[in-house]
Design an enzyme around this catalytic site. Sequence first.
Site, PDB file in Angstrom:
ATOM      1  N   ALA A 191       8.053   4.175   0.349  1.00 48.67           N
ATOM      2  CA  ALA A 191       9.392   3.928   1.154  1.00 48.67           C
ATOM      3  C   ALA A 191      10.402   3.137   0.158  1.00 48.67           C
ATOM      4  CB  ALA A 191       9.173   2.865   2.233  1.00 48.67           C
ATOM      5  N   GLY A 222       2.359   3.546   2.080  1.00 45.53           N
ATOM      6  CA  GLY A 222       3.752   3.625   3.089  1.00 45.53           C
ATOM      7  C   GLY A 222       4.661   2.984   2.606  1.00 45.53           C
ATOM      8  N   GLU A 223       4.503   1.478   2.090  1.00 47.38           N
ATOM      9  CA  GLU A 223       5.569   0.633   1.666  1.00 47.38           C
ATOM     10  C   GLU A 223       5.747   1.031   0.263  1.00 47.38           C
ATOM     11  OE1 GLU A 223       2.543  -0.164   2.611  1.00 47.38           O
ATOM     12  OE2 GLU A 223       3.152  -1.346   4.718  1.00 47.38           O
ATOM     13  N   THR A 224       5.107   1.669  -0.621  1.00 44.86           N
ATOM     14  CA  THR A 224       5.395   2.031  -1.944  1.00 44.86           C
ATOM     15  C   THR A 224       6.320   3.305  -1.910  1.00 44.86           C
ATOM     16  OG1 THR A 224       3.317   1.042  -2.692  1.00 44.86           O
ATOM     17  CG2 THR A 224       4.609   2.607  -4.306  1.00 44.86           C
ATOM     18  N   SER A 230       0.755  -1.166   0.064  1.00 45.52           N
ATOM     19  CA  SER A 230      -0.026  -0.073  -0.035  1.00 45.52           C
ATOM     20  C   SER A 230       0.768   1.460   0.022  1.00 45.52           C
ATOM     21  CB  SER A 230      -0.959   0.077   1.099  1.00 45.52           C
ATOM     22  OG  SER A 230      -0.441  -0.129   2.496  1.00 45.52           O
TER      23      SER A 230
END
EC number: 2.4.99.12
Length: 381
Positions: free
Chosen positions: A63, A59-61, A57
């Site tokens: 990062a 946040g991970e993308t 999602s």
Amino acid sequence: MFTAIYTLITTFAYIVSLPFLFFLQLKSKYRNAIPARFFLKNNPPFAKRAVHFHACSFGETKALEPLVKEFKEANISVITQTGFEAAKVYKNADVRYLPFEPLLWFWLKPMPALVVMEAELWYLLFYLSKKRGATTFLINARMSDRSFPKYKRFSWLYKKIFENIDYVYAQSIEDAKRLRALGAKEVEVLGNIKLLQKPVVSKTYEKQKPIVVAASTHEPEEEIIATEWVMHLKDKTTLVVVPRHPERFDEVDELLEHIAKREGLSYHRLSENPTLSGDIVLVDKLGELVNIYTVSDLVILGGSFIEGIGGHNPLEPAFFHKPIISGPHFHNHKESYGYVKGIKIVAPQDLADALEQKWQPTSIKASVDLSPLVERIKSVV
């Protein structure tokens, strides 16, 4: 044999779920993701042979940025619509939704490397990528205190998954131990790459009063925070509420408008009035939280005052040295909390006392060197 049985089971689950998926895609949260992931609508295979990055999602993308920028070309797959929006900003990358697993048999093309963020442990994604020539990486891997016993109950499955993962980069020593217990090999501790993510400020807001931000909130946190704010800070600060999920904007709007009318306070939605001039402001636009953080005087971090969510990442407000108040339920981000000095953690019933005490700035107390990971990925490209 395991792969054949796994494919049959997931295919059966896919067929059984079709009626439910047809109705679920009518919700705005899934309007693009479900047709793309389960029916491949506007979601063809990647056209170019490049490193395939995968994240879940938003946040991970986001990062992934320091890694993606190291490559001239990249492919990025995601699960959610917010993740898709985050990935589209990378000028050197093609973006797709990751199809449901049995569809990967004919969707997934050969690639030099597969790089997967955190806990996206899809068996067929790793199996097929490796069979088609990729070196496979699991990065920023973590295993929380709460989730580890659940993973252990299915250790037979995760052992099979880790058989197809060449390199694992864990956030901490404890994460590495738990990942090895599940069958991971070639595990190294790199740290949390989200520490390298520098928030991008796209707009400067002016403020008339000090700003209290209720950030990434879930139901019923808006009411919990707004109630205490009204009792202790309404005359000297502005309350800015940023719900975690866009589909709740209207629901939160109704709540905040009711509170404002009851208390005789001014209120508006940011989409209707792009200022922070009201007593209470609802941020109902994506991508504004970082901009709000820059002018905030206190951040109350949501997802942590109720059980079941597990908290949200405190690194962005800490990057700006903002005072942060959090609830006690942050198990999904325990490692990130450990990187931040000065977070005040209180139970919901103690929020009032925390609001009235002196607000102390926070700071980030750790760093990450990505170069070993970048070199290893480039060595196989």
